[in-house]
Design a protein around this motif. Sequence first.
Motif, short mmCIF file in Angstrom:
data_model
loop_
_atom_site.label_atom_id
_atom_site.label_comp_id
_atom_site.label_asym_id
_atom_site.label_seq_id
_atom_site.Cartn_x
_atom_site.Cartn_y
_atom_site.Cartn_z
N ASP A 65 0.81 -1.23 0.00
CA ASP A 65 0.00 0.00 0.00
C ASP A 65 0.84 1.27 0.00
N ASN A 66 2.01 1.25 0.64
CA ASN A 66 2.78 2.49 0.76
C ASN A 66 4.04 2.49 -0.11
N ARG A 67 4.15 1.58 -1.04
CA ARG A 67 5.35 1.42 -1.85
C ARG A 67 5.74 2.70 -2.59
N LYS A 68 4.80 3.30 -3.31
CA LYS A 68 5.11 4.51 -4.08
C LYS A 68 5.49 5.66 -3.14
N GLU A 69 4.75 5.81 -2.05
CA GLU A 69 5.05 6.87 -1.08
C GLU A 69 6.45 6.71 -0.51
N LEU A 70 6.83 5.49 -0.20
CA LEU A 70 8.16 5.26 0.37
C LEU A 70 9.27 5.61 -0.60
N ILE A 71 9.08 5.34 -1.88
CA ILE A 71 10.11 5.68 -2.86
C ILE A 71 10.28 7.19 -2.94
N HIS A 72 9.19 7.89 -3.13
CA HIS A 72 9.28 9.31 -3.42
C HIS A 72 9.39 10.19 -2.18
N LEU A 73 8.57 9.96 -1.20
CA LEU A 73 8.57 10.85 -0.05
C LEU A 73 9.59 10.48 1.01
N LEU A 74 9.77 9.23 1.22
CA LEU A 74 10.65 8.85 2.32
C LEU A 74 12.06 8.48 1.89
N LEU A 75 12.21 7.42 1.16
CA LEU A 75 13.56 6.93 0.90
C LEU A 75 14.38 7.89 0.05
N LEU A 76 13.81 8.40 -1.04
CA LEU A 76 14.59 9.32 -1.87
C LEU A 76 14.96 10.59 -1.10
N SER A 77 14.01 11.14 -0.33
CA SER A 77 14.35 12.36 0.41
C SER A 77 15.33 12.07 1.53
N ARG A 78 15.19 10.92 2.18
CA ARG A 78 16.14 10.58 3.24
C ARG A 78 17.54 10.33 2.68
N LEU A 79 17.63 9.63 1.57
CA LEU A 79 18.95 9.42 0.97
C LEU A 79 19.51 10.73 0.43
N ARG A 80 18.66 11.56 -0.13
CA ARG A 80 19.12 12.88 -0.59
C ARG A 80 19.72 13.66 0.58
N ASP A 81 19.07 13.61 1.72
CA ASP A 81 19.58 14.31 2.91
C ASP A 81 20.89 13.70 3.38
N ARG A 82 20.92 12.38 3.50
CA ARG A 82 22.08 11.70 4.05
C ARG A 82 23.32 11.82 3.17
N LEU A 83 23.12 11.85 1.87
CA LEU A 83 24.24 11.81 0.93
C LEU A 83 24.63 13.18 0.38
N HIS A 84 24.01 14.22 0.87
CA HIS A 84 24.28 15.55 0.29
C HIS A 84 25.70 16.01 0.59
#
Length: 172
Positions: A65-84
């Motif tokens: 149910d939350n697969r798309k949300e996790l890709i775009h809102l959570l994991l991509l933004s979290r990795l963007r933050d962590r790897l900046h």
Amino acid sequence: LDLIIGDLVLLQFMPQEQTAFLQKVSSLLRPGGSFLIRSHVINEDIFKQSPEEVISKTLERLTDDNRKELIHLLLLSRLRDRLHNPENKITRIRDIIESAEKYRPKNDQERNFIATLKTVASKREKNSALDYVAQNEAEQESLFKKFFKSIQKKSAKDYEDSEYFPIYNLTK
């Protein structure tokens, strides 16, 4: 103009271009006019985690149910933050892809999710899209203060990590 609205528009401009963009927005507003903008600011608490931990902790919440949300809102933004890169305020798409490639999925669901994440990031990279812009709250607000007199900030409460996507009402 009395009001200009932008949703995540600063992410479309490299840091060195943001000043000119905000100056243009300000020039289009009448005195007292507002620029209503949702933005992304770095979750600095995530620096304590390795990229693998960021992926693992995010995937712990994975469901169909939350697969798309996790890709775009959570994991991509979290990795963007962590790897900046704090010097140029950019997260390279390649770094996100490489982190996903290093991650060892625990099951088929995670494996499929990581494959989808790599596909999304690879498409962005292949299309010569911008790397991800990643700035902290102080950096963004300092930039806003150059062109706007009043800065009011609120956050939604209806999705995870919403505090890192604040909504600013910037008044000229």
